[in-house]
Every structure is written in structure tokens, then in C-alpha cells.
Design a protein around this motif. Structure first.
Motif, PDB file in Angstrom:
ATOM      1  N   ALA A 221       0.816  -1.215   0.000  1.00 46.80           N
ATOM      2  CA  ALA A 221       0.000   0.000   0.000  1.00 46.80           C
ATOM      3  C   ALA A 221       0.850   1.265   0.000  1.00 46.80           C
ATOM      4  CB  ALA A 221      -0.930   0.015   1.212  1.00 46.80           C
ATOM      5  N   ARG A 222       2.149   1.145   0.295  1.00 41.92           N
ATOM      6  CA  ARG A 222       2.992   2.341   0.437  1.00 41.92           C
ATOM      7  C   ARG A 222       4.293   2.283  -0.336  1.00 41.92           C
ATOM      8  NH1 ARG A 222       2.519   3.939   6.891  1.00 41.92           N
ATOM      9  NH2 ARG A 222       0.238   3.852   7.027  1.00 41.92           N
ATOM     10  N   ASP A 223       4.649   1.145  -0.878  1.00 41.93           N
ATOM     11  CA  ASP A 223       5.952   0.999  -1.517  1.00 41.93           C
ATOM     12  C   ASP A 223       6.049   1.857  -2.769  1.00 41.93           C
ATOM     13  OD1 ASP A 223       8.404  -0.887  -1.126  1.00 41.93           O
ATOM     14  OD2 ASP A 223       8.059  -0.865  -3.286  1.00 41.93           O
ATOM     15  N   GLU A 224       7.246   2.358  -3.055  1.00 35.56           N
ATOM     16  CA  GLU A 224       7.458   3.217  -4.224  1.00 35.56           C
ATOM     17  C   GLU A 224       7.833   2.430  -5.471  1.00 35.56           C
ATOM     18  OE1 GLU A 224       6.987   6.321  -4.758  1.00 35.56           O
ATOM     19  OE2 GLU A 224       6.455   6.943  -2.735  1.00 35.56           O
ATOM     20  N   ALA A 225       8.239   1.166  -5.309  1.00 38.11           N
ATOM     21  CA  ALA A 225       8.674   0.376  -6.460  1.00 38.11           C
ATOM     22  C   ALA A 225       7.644  -0.660  -6.893  1.00 38.11           C
ATOM     23  CB  ALA A 225       9.994  -0.330  -6.129  1.00 38.11           C
ATOM     24  N   LEU A 226       6.624  -0.910  -6.058  1.00 33.44           N
ATOM     25  CA  LEU A 226       5.625  -1.919  -6.386  1.00 33.44           C
ATOM     26  C   LEU A 226       4.307  -1.532  -5.734  1.00 33.44           C
ATOM     27  CD1 LEU A 226       5.282  -4.794  -7.740  1.00 33.44           C
ATOM     28  CD2 LEU A 226       5.604  -5.725  -5.438  1.00 33.44           C
ATOM     29  N   TRP A 227       3.235  -1.504  -6.531  1.00 30.60           N
ATOM     30  CA  TRP A 227       1.935  -1.153  -5.977  1.00 30.60           C
ATOM     31  C   TRP A 227       0.824  -1.741  -6.829  1.00 30.60           C
ATOM     32  CZ3 TRP A 227       5.150   2.303  -8.424  1.00 30.60           C
ATOM     33  CH2 TRP A 227       4.653   2.965  -9.560  1.00 30.60           C
ATOM     34  N   LEU A 228      -0.403  -1.608  -6.318  1.00 28.66           N
ATOM     35  CA  LEU A 228      -1.573  -2.152  -6.987  1.00 28.66           C
ATOM     36  C   LEU A 228      -2.510  -1.014  -7.359  1.00 28.66           C
ATOM     37  CD1 LEU A 228      -2.765  -5.038  -7.646  1.00 28.66           C
ATOM     38  CD2 LEU A 228      -4.195  -4.736  -5.622  1.00 28.66           C
TER      39      LEU A 228
END
Length: 284
Positions: A221-228
Motif C-alpha cells: 500500500a505504500r511501496d514506491e517500487a511496487l503497488w496495486l
């Protein structure tokens, strides 16, 4: 053009020159301190000419600014409902050079917690390896199989529960995905991969998106390199097939429970279950 017309034209040109000269003089009289001062100087002229100010490029936007990004509330649901909710959503991976890889989720598996004999948390076991399964919903649990391949799970509501991401429909960055797969896969190195082979399996999608053990325990929900991201609704509602999970033959009765979900008819699904598809299409 007569003498009178020429005089009027000369007057108009003269007035425009005076206004332009007055504008320059006004700008020169204003203080300019750094970037803010320069922007202040340019603003009146830009407004006069109806030129829009500089806009923030989408290429420098934080992933958190995306209005389509799904947050913690999406992941905070039981594993089975989350596994179904994942279908159709778009997984986005941003590489170090800014390249974005995108894929629509078409297949998942639910692992419902300590009572699930196929789950790494069965019996309530907590270890450094499976800690991500017991963290807040949306936490990644990445583990290695066969000593070389990664699988990516997302924690759900309930201790020790998670969803395995099994397959994606590649949407963007396919050339980069193909290069990553070719660099990491074993065997058949000389054969070009077809699009449907890029992400049609849990380890394949990790290779295609450059997901390794360093992503373990990151917050989706917060990562800068992987999200949905939420997918744009299509013209119809796809049929979701519920089938037995793959590769868990030693899990007793849990091996046959229909906890794998996939979009029927998708060519990117890793394993098709014809009997389960017949049940999905048969009337209640």
C-alpha cells in the motif's frame, strides 16, 4: 491602403510596442531572488499570453499520488475475498531507471491461516521466514522455492493468512519483462518467450517484474517500487473459476479445497481446470 489606414496601423503598432516596453520595465523593477523570484517575473507575461504554467510531469509523480492506487483498506479483508478481489486489478512495478511494468492479475490462491494445512503458517507457526504473513494486511511475503525461484504473497485479514499471486496478463513493459525472464530462467535460453509465457506462473511473474527476496515484508500500500492499481471496469463481468490449488498434494483434505481463483478464458492463467470451469458455468 490609404494614408488614413496607414496612420491607424502605425498607431496600433506604436501602442503594442509601448505596452511591451512597459511590461519589460515592470519586470526589471521587480526583485528576483532565486527560482521563486524568476517565476514571479515570468508570471504576468505568461498570464498575458495565456500560457499555462509548468505542470508536474507524470514521470516524476510519486506512486502514492496515483488516484487509482489501492490502499490498506483494500487488503484488509479475509484471504478468500481478497484473492477474488485481486482478479482484474493491475500490479505495477517501477524499475530503478523509471521503467514501469504492468500486469493485470488473472490468477490467485488463498491461504486462510493456521488451520490451512497447505499454508506456511499452519498450526500457528511463526518464523523469521514467514513473518510477513502475520503483519498488517498488504504486507508482502516473498519466499524462495527450489533454492532459486521467488513466489510473492500479500498478507490479508487474519494472522497467518495471505494470497499468492499466480499469474498476470502483461499490459506494459513487455520487452523489459522478456529481457528479465531470459536473464533469469534456466534452460531453453535460445527460445524467444511468447507474451503468454511471461507471467503465467508465480515464479515467472516474479522474474518478469524483478521481484526478489528484498521485497519481503514491504507494504504494497505504500511501496514506491511496487503497488496495486484499480483496473478500469470492462464491458462485462468475467467468470471466476474456483479450483484446487497447485502443488500441495501433501496437505490432506486442504489439497482439494477450491481456494485457487482465476478468470475463465484468460490465456495467461498458469493451469486450467476444466472440471472446475464446468462447475462455474453450471446453474446453481
Amino acid at each position: 491602403m490609404g494614408a488614413r489606414g496607414g496612420a491607424r496601423l502605425s498607431q496600433k503598432v506604436g501602442r503594442k510596442k509601448r505596452r511591451l516596453a512597459e511590461g519589460r520595465a515592470e519586470l526589471q523593477q521587480r526583485p528576483a531572488e532565486g527560482a521563486e523570484g524568476r517565476a514571479e517575473q515570468q508570471r504576468p507575461l505568461a498570464e498575458a499570453l495565456h500560457i499555462p504554467g509548468p505542470q508536474r510531469s507524470i514521470y516524476f509523480m510519486s506512486s502514492k499520488d496515483s488516484p487509482a492506487r489501492l490502499g490498506t483498506e483494500f487488503f484488509n479483508q479475509p484471504a478468500v475475498s481478497l484473492a477474488r478481489a485481486f482478479l482484474g486489478q493491475v500490479l505495477v512495478r517501477r524499475l530503478a531507471d523509471g521503467t514501469e511494468l504492468r500486469g493485470r492479475i488473472v490468477e490467485t490462491e488463498a491461504y486462510v491461516g493456521p488451520e490451512d494445512e497447505a499454508a506456511h503458517s499452519r498450526g500457528g507457526r511463526q518464523t523469521p521466514r514467514n513473518r510477513g504473513m502475520f503483519m498488517r494486511p498488504g504486507t508482502l511475503y516473498v519466499y524462495i522455492i527450489y533454492g532459486m525461484y521467488c513466489c510473492m504473497n500479500v498478507s490479508s485479514q487474519g494472522d497467518g493468512a495471505c494470497v499468492l499471486l499466480r499469474a498476470l496478463e502483461p499490459l506494459g513493459g513487455l520487452d523489459a519483462m522478456r529481457q528479465l525472464r531470459c536473464a533469469l530462467r534456466k534452460g531453453t535460453a535460445g527460445r524467444a518467450l511468447k507474451d503468454r509465457e511471461l507471467c503465467s506462473g508465480p515464479s515467472k511473474l516474479c522474474q518478469a517484474l524483478a521481484i526478489d527476496k528484498s521485497f519481503d515484508q514491504r507494504d504494497l500500500a505504500r511501496d514506491e517500487a511496487l503497488w496495486l492499481e484499480r483496473s478500469t471496469p470492462g464491458p462485462g463481468v468475467p467468470t471466476v473459476v474456483a479450483a484446487a490449488r497447485v502443488g500441495i498434494g501433501q496437505a490432506g483434505e486442504w489439497a482439494q479445497k477450491p481456494l485457487r481463483f482465476y478468470i475463465q478464458g484468460s490465456p495467461w492463467v498458469s493451469v486450467v481446470d476444466r472440471m472446475a470451469e464446468q462447475r462455474a458455468c453450471s446453474p446453481e
